[in-house]
Design a protein around this motif. Sequence first.
Motif, PDB file in Angstrom:
ATOM      1  N   THR A   1      50.584  39.044  77.935  1.00 30.18           N
ATOM      2  CA  THR A   1      50.911  39.307  76.512  1.00 30.18           C
ATOM      3  C   THR A   1      50.589  37.892  76.122  1.00 30.18           C
ATOM      4  O   THR A   1      50.919  37.802  74.691  1.00 30.18           O
ATOM      5  CB  THR A   1      52.218  39.806  76.138  1.00 30.18           C
ATOM      6  N   ALA A   2      50.440  36.689  76.692  1.00 31.71           N
ATOM      7  CA  ALA A   2      50.379  35.319  75.891  1.00 31.71           C
ATOM      8  C   ALA A   2      49.205  35.627  74.950  1.00 31.71           C
ATOM      9  O   ALA A   2      49.561  34.645  73.928  1.00 31.71           O
ATOM     10  CB  ALA A   2      49.792  34.553  77.267  1.00 31.71           C
ATOM     11  N   ALA A   3      48.256  36.214  74.966  1.00 36.18           N
ATOM     12  CA  ALA A   3      47.232  36.299  74.214  1.00 36.18           C
ATOM     13  C   ALA A   3      47.592  36.771  72.628  1.00 36.18           C
ATOM     14  O   ALA A   3      47.030  36.450  71.727  1.00 36.18           O
ATOM     15  CB  ALA A   3      45.817  37.011  74.709  1.00 36.18           C
ATOM     16  N   VAL A   4      48.739  37.638  72.739  1.00 35.47           N
ATOM     17  CA  VAL A   4      49.107  38.116  71.455  1.00 35.47           C
ATOM     18  C   VAL A   4      50.692  37.587  71.047  1.00 35.47           C
ATOM     19  O   VAL A   4      51.299  38.331  70.492  1.00 35.47           O
ATOM     20  CB  VAL A   4      49.299  39.681  71.587  1.00 35.47           C
ATOM     21  N   GLY A   5      50.698  36.155  71.295  1.00 34.98           N
ATOM     22  CA  GLY A   5      51.889  35.539  71.291  1.00 34.98           C
ATOM     23  C   GLY A   5      53.051  36.248  72.115  1.00 34.98           C
ATOM     24  O   GLY A   5      54.112  36.215  71.207  1.00 34.98           O
ATOM     25  N   GLY A   6      53.012  36.924  73.040  1.00 32.30           N
ATOM     26  CA  GLY A   6      54.078  37.486  73.781  1.00 32.30           C
ATOM     27  C   GLY A   6      54.490  38.583  73.191  1.00 32.30           C
ATOM     28  O   GLY A   6      55.807  39.107  73.738  1.00 32.30           O
ATOM     29  N   ASP A   7      54.017  39.330  72.409  1.00 29.61           N
ATOM     30  CA  ASP A   7      54.675  40.484  71.670  1.00 29.61           C
ATOM     31  C   ASP A   7      54.394  41.804  72.652  1.00 29.61           C
ATOM     32  O   ASP A   7      53.357  42.235  73.094  1.00 29.61           O
ATOM     33  CB  ASP A   7      53.473  40.906  70.364  1.00 29.61           C
ATOM     34  N   LEU A   8      55.666  42.358  72.967  1.00 35.61           N
ATOM     35  CA  LEU A   8      55.594  43.465  73.862  1.00 35.61           C
ATOM     36  C   LEU A   8      55.786  44.623  73.029  1.00 35.61           C
ATOM     37  O   LEU A   8      55.735  45.840  73.458  1.00 35.61           O
ATOM     38  CB  LEU A   8      56.849  43.317  74.703  1.00 35.61           C
ATOM     39  N   GLY A   9      55.689  44.714  71.621  1.00 36.30           N
ATOM     40  CA  GLY A   9      55.989  45.767  70.739  1.00 36.30           C
ATOM     41  C   GLY A   9      57.283  46.432  70.845  1.00 36.30           C
ATOM     42  O   GLY A   9      58.174  45.790  71.232  1.00 36.30           O
ATOM     43  N   TRP A  10      57.235  47.537  70.356  1.00 36.69           N
ATOM     44  CA  TRP A  10      58.599  48.665  70.510  1.00 36.69           C
ATOM     45  C   TRP A  10      58.650  49.101  71.631  1.00 36.69           C
ATOM     46  O   TRP A  10      57.822  49.856  72.289  1.00 36.69           O
ATOM     47  CB  TRP A  10      58.436  49.379  69.385  1.00 36.69           C
ATOM     48  N   VAL A  11      59.665  48.753  72.345  1.00 40.72           N
ATOM     49  CA  VAL A  11      60.088  49.387  73.784  1.00 40.72           C
ATOM     50  C   VAL A  11      61.621  49.660  73.900  1.00 40.72           C
ATOM     51  O   VAL A  11      62.391  49.367  72.732  1.00 40.72           O
ATOM     52  CB  VAL A  11      59.857  48.223  75.015  1.00 40.72           C
ATOM     53  N   ARG A  12      61.868  50.478  74.539  1.00 30.74           N
ATOM     54  CA  ARG A  12      63.187  50.923  74.916  1.00 30.74           C
ATOM     55  C   ARG A  12      63.826  50.443  76.225  1.00 30.74           C
ATOM     56  O   ARG A  12      62.990  49.808  77.055  1.00 30.74           O
ATOM     57  CB  ARG A  12      63.235  52.397  75.460  1.00 30.74           C
ATOM     58  N   ALA A  13      64.966  50.265  76.139  1.00 28.97           N
ATOM     59  CA  ALA A  13      65.824  49.453  77.239  1.00 28.97           C
ATOM     60  C   ALA A  13      65.390  49.825  78.670  1.00 28.97           C
ATOM     61  O   ALA A  13      64.743  49.076  79.588  1.00 28.97           O
ATOM     62  CB  ALA A  13      67.410  49.453  77.247  1.00 28.97           C
ATOM     63  N   GLY A  14      65.248  50.895  78.852  1.00 28.15           N
ATOM     64  CA  GLY A  14      64.739  51.493  80.205  1.00 28.15           C
ATOM     65  C   GLY A  14      63.274  51.234  80.753  1.00 28.15           C
ATOM     66  O   GLY A  14      62.922  51.109  81.625  1.00 28.15           O
ATOM     67  N   GLN A  15      62.373  50.852  79.673  1.00 28.29           N
ATOM     68  CA  GLN A  15      61.390  50.147  79.885  1.00 28.29           C
ATOM     69  C   GLN A  15      60.964  48.797  80.244  1.00 28.29           C
ATOM     70  O   GLN A  15      59.990  48.148  80.636  1.00 28.29           O
ATOM     71  CB  GLN A  15      60.202  50.335  78.568  1.00 28.29           C
ATOM     72  N   LEU A  16      62.024  48.098  80.072  1.00 28.05           N
ATOM     73  CA  LEU A  16      62.262  46.716  80.568  1.00 28.05           C
ATOM     74  C   LEU A  16      63.103  46.467  81.791  1.00 28.05           C
ATOM     75  O   LEU A  16      63.672  47.324  82.230  1.00 28.05           O
ATOM     76  CB  LEU A  16      62.803  46.216  79.433  1.00 28.05           C
TER      77      LEU A  16
END
Length: 451
Positions: A251-266
Amino acid sequence: MKSFATPRLFGRSALLATGIIMAGAALAQTVADNQTPETNLNIPANLQVFGKLDPNVRKPTAIVNDAIITGTDVDQRVALLIAANNVKPSPEDRERLRLQVLSGLIDETLQIQEAKASDITVTKEEIDRSFAGVARSFNKPVPELRIYLRAVGSSERSLRRQIEAELSWSRYLRRKVEPFINVGDTEVAGIIARIKANQGAEEFHVKEIYLTASPEREQQVLSEARALIGEIQKGQKPFEQVAHDRSEASTAAVGGDLGWVRAGQLPETLAQAAVEMRVNQLAGPVPVPGGYSILYLVDTRTIGTSDPRDTQLNLRQISMAFKAGITQAEATEKVSAFAKMTQEIKGCGDVAKAAAAFGAEVVDNDSIKVRDLPPQLQDIMLKLQIGESTPPFGSPTDGVRALVLCGRDEPKVAGLPSMEQVRQQMEQRGVNLRADHKLRDLRRDAIVEYR
């Protein structure tokens, strides 16, 4: 990540487009030190580089399928981006921006060429209308926008070229791509069922900087991560730039943006940090498999419920500039008097009179959401009653200002999207995916000569 230490409200809106568009990214995927990413390029694991890259070989001008992009084109677009975003890049950042702008101009050229090859044209009148729309977003009439563009080192021609590319590509996609995107009822029903199952779940909009750390480099990486956090917190560099330059995640190419995620996805450690963080807060270094992460929480939301920060406000801003060379004592005295004036205001109908007596300026905004305000003001606005004013805020250079709440429209309770809404979203996602593939093919087939 912007610094909101001295918030400025009701500034000009964002430019029609930056020319460097970054799409949302999926969850970051990391690669351990002892692993090689799988590709189909057959790159040796222990490769040797013959020769060296000479930065003087590729200068930021190019010929794209016989269409010329000059150094002036690049300089004018860079100047417009810098002015529109009100930043002062370092020489290194400016050079990086020039290369990004050149890439964007090449894409624009390819888009215009492909549209024309498909007998798609954009008329001068259409560009004129869009140019006038950009002028309105800058709160300027068209003649003043032309003067402004020249003053910041850009030009009307540069902006009109960008408008032509956007209109051409949009029209091309509507004609050549959209008719072939079909989403069935079964797919739509499946999406709605998943949304319904997740109602009430909390989601986090997060950005991440990931640094790999082998056992022998762990302390070094920790020190580097803490130094990066310091740079971001001091406002020396925005989070997105640090992520772009230093993150080792995809995600470095998009400024580190992971978008919207739920806790269980991290990963577990990142999930715990996200749950405990406040909006606009940094966390880290957080240990994760293979290294450490720096996490930035952009926003939170609960699926299927309304968010108070989506409340739409009717505001009046009172502002007073400081004279040049004002002393700290004088500024303190003026702020104190300004605060007393705002506390004595009796509703929004009294604002103009009170401001005129004080020599202050009044600006109205009838449609701003709480979430669009700087973090320091969001909680204050949610607690204000109609007719009340915020405490004064500002800076020695911007002067002092306050917001008076004239009205609010509470957000509607979010319900399940309709079949048609989901279908439209899925179709748009399909259009965007095919557009990316088409642009990729155009790049591959293009003859680009760097000068």
